[in-house]
Design an enzyme around this catalytic site. Sequence first.
Site, PDB file in Angstrom:
ATOM      1  N   LEU A   5     -19.229 -12.944  -7.198  1.00 37.24           N
ATOM      2  CA  LEU A   5     -19.124 -12.497  -8.594  1.00 37.24           C
ATOM      3  C   LEU A   5     -18.599 -13.670  -9.420  1.00 37.24           C
ATOM      4  O   LEU A   5     -17.695 -14.373  -8.975  1.00 37.24           O
ATOM      5  CB  LEU A   5     -18.119 -11.338  -8.692  1.00 37.24           C
ATOM      6  CG  LEU A   5     -17.818 -10.820 -10.109  1.00 37.24           C
ATOM      7  CD1 LEU A   5     -18.880  -9.813 -10.556  1.00 37.24           C
ATOM      8  CD2 LEU A   5     -16.449 -10.137 -10.179  1.00 37.24           C
ATOM      9  N   ASP A  58      -8.747  -3.289 -24.045  1.00 34.83           N
ATOM     10  CA  ASP A  58      -7.814  -2.935 -25.129  1.00 34.83           C
ATOM     11  C   ASP A  58      -7.076  -1.631 -24.817  1.00 34.83           C
ATOM     12  O   ASP A  58      -7.607  -0.760 -24.119  1.00 34.83           O
ATOM     13  CB  ASP A  58      -8.615  -2.792 -26.436  1.00 34.83           C
ATOM     14  CG  ASP A  58      -7.711  -2.796 -27.656  1.00 34.83           C
ATOM     15  OD1 ASP A  58      -6.560  -3.278 -27.564  1.00 34.83           O
ATOM     16  OD2 ASP A  58      -8.161  -2.310 -28.713  1.00 34.83           O
ATOM     17  N   HIS A  68       0.657  -4.557 -20.406  1.00 32.64           N
ATOM     18  CA  HIS A  68      -0.156  -5.718 -20.029  1.00 32.64           C
ATOM     19  C   HIS A  68      -0.109  -5.920 -18.513  1.00 32.64           C
ATOM     20  O   HIS A  68      -1.114  -6.265 -17.896  1.00 32.64           O
ATOM     21  CB  HIS A  68       0.328  -6.980 -20.753  1.00 32.64           C
ATOM     22  CG  HIS A  68       0.235  -6.885 -22.249  1.00 32.64           C
ATOM     23  ND1 HIS A  68      -0.886  -6.405 -22.882  1.00 32.64           N
ATOM     24  CD2 HIS A  68       1.115  -7.209 -23.234  1.00 32.64           C
ATOM     25  CE1 HIS A  68      -0.687  -6.433 -24.200  1.00 32.64           C
ATOM     26  NE2 HIS A  68       0.518  -6.921 -24.436  1.00 32.64           N
TER      27      HIS A  68
END
Length: 247
Positions: A132, A21, A38
């Site tokens: 991962l 955020d 973004h």
Amino acid sequence: MAVASSFSSERLPRHVAIVMDGNGRWAKKRFLPRVAGHKQGVDALRHTVQSCIDRGVRVLTVFAFSSENWNRPVDEVSGLMELLALALSREVPRLHEKGVQLHFPGDRAVLSSRVQKALVEAESLTVGNHTLVLNVCFNYGGRWDIAQAARRLVAEGREITEAALSETTALAHVGDPDLLIRTGGEMRISNFLLWQSAYTEMVFTPCLWPDFDAQALDQALAEYAGRERRFGQTSEQVSSASGSSHA
Ligand code: IPE
Ligand code: IPE
Ligand code: MG
């Protein structure tokens, strides 16, 4: 590249979740459009994936677009959809090279068929990777996840139990997160992993997501390493159990 970690493996979270955020505020501070924040956020995610690999974190789950983010202005929503398509085409080959296994938990039915196809392709390309596991939650909501799991169990004629629900959520392929980091300063869950975060350690940082770097990650990992996870037990029970496991 291995990083000398200051945490013993039992103090390192296996599964880290992040509410990424603060992109909008990062852009606003620079008099840029929100979508520029973004875009910068995608770079922060790329670096965080590498940092997690370097430190031996096994699963990273990030909140990229919530089921409530449709309520944003139309141009921001379309900017985010375009960014997802762009990031997929640019990043998936790099992630595959690094051995990252990709998943996109969320309600995909409403996404464009082009994006849906790209998500399926990315998942099948990387299914055999094990460095991962990266879960990019897109059009995800914790309530949606619990409801879709319950609907599936009902449709299959199965009993709704905690174990059955856990097996049926959109994150059933990984264990619950050990650590949840929220950047941007808000101290709320915003409908992220409601079911899965029952015993997750939470770390909130004012750092805006595009500014999140290896140092900020290490700070959160250090905070986690100092926590005592009791799962309902007393501190004494926890310390005697960890003492005996080392005996
Ligand atoms: C998080 O950053 C990204 C998404 C929700 C898609 P925000 O866009 O919420 O940034 P702030 O909170 O407005 O700064
Ligand atoms: C949470 O951030 C969702 C994502 C980071 C994708 P928001 O910015 O949407 O959360 P609220 O609205 O401040 O709770
Ligand atoms: Mg926000």
